[in-house]
Scaffold this motif. Structure first.
Motif: not given
Length: 215
Positions: A87-101
């Motif tokens: 599993x990988x967890x993201x809290x918050x919209x994966x926008x900006x640089x985190x979209x690539x993540x």
């Protein structure tokens, strides 16, 4: 109106050909004042359309408390990537640089093992206690993806590790609690913390330090 541009969808569809095993994208929405829940679900839905190996499930954190509890989700919006019990967890919209993540995580979680140095793998075999890693980020931080990716790779390698990306500006109370003044900031087991994107071996040292293991 689509959030992912047409030219980007073409590139992503090509990238998603690298997906090996099927990946579930669980999106948790609802709750009080969730500013980006709609957009987070839309991103996941648009990504699903680019590969038959992706599936999206949407859960309301209040109406589906059993599922939220199963995955340990207590904030929204949240994304959980799941594949073969990793599993990988993201809290918050994966926008900006985190979209690539998000994109890179989708591909990597579908592989047999994450890409890590042998020394790092050896260090992670020493993790025999539960480890909770929080990586605080902002969408405009160019150094944050490296920290998040390393944390998530550790979680893919060792199931005792839970790694979360937390978008600091969406969860200001949490950012204040952990004194997040610059990003990326990493907090491990509410004990060990550091700022910056450490190389993976140095990051692994901090994980071992958090559980009282010798390096």
């Amino acid at each position: 109106m689509a959030l992912i541009k047409e030219k980007d969808r073409e590139v992503l569809a090509k990238e998603f050909e690298k997906i090996n095993m099927p990946v579930k994208i669980l999106v948790f929405t609802g709750g009080d004042e969730c500013e980006y829940c709609k957009e987070t679900l839309e991103i996941a839905t648009e990504l699903k359309a680019l590969s038959q190996k992706l599936a999206v499930e949407n859960y309301d954190i209040q109406k589906n408390k059993d599922v939220a509890q199963k995955y340990g989700i207590d904030k929204t919006p949240a994304i959980v990537l799941e594949c073969a019990e990793r599993r990988a967890i993201f809290y918050g919209i994966p926008a900006g640089y985190e979209f690539t993540t998000l994109i890179e995580d989708i591909i990597e979680i579908s592989q047999d093992r994450p890409v890590l140095y042998d020394k790092t793998r050896e260090m992670l075999t020493k993790v025999d206690k539960d480890v909770h890693i929080m990586v605080f980020v902002t969408p405009t931080c160019p150094y944050c993806p490296a920290a998040v990716r390393t944390a998530h790779k550790f979680a893919f390698e060792n199931r005792r590790i839970r790694a979360e990306m937390i978008e600091a500006s969406e969860f200001p109370e949490l950012a204040e609690k952990y004194a997040v003044f610059s990003v990326p900031k990493v907090v491990i087991n509410n004990d060990v913390e550091f700022e910056g994107a450490y190389p993976e071996e140095q990051f692994a040292e901090q994980v071992l330090l958090a559980i009282g293991k010798n390096i």
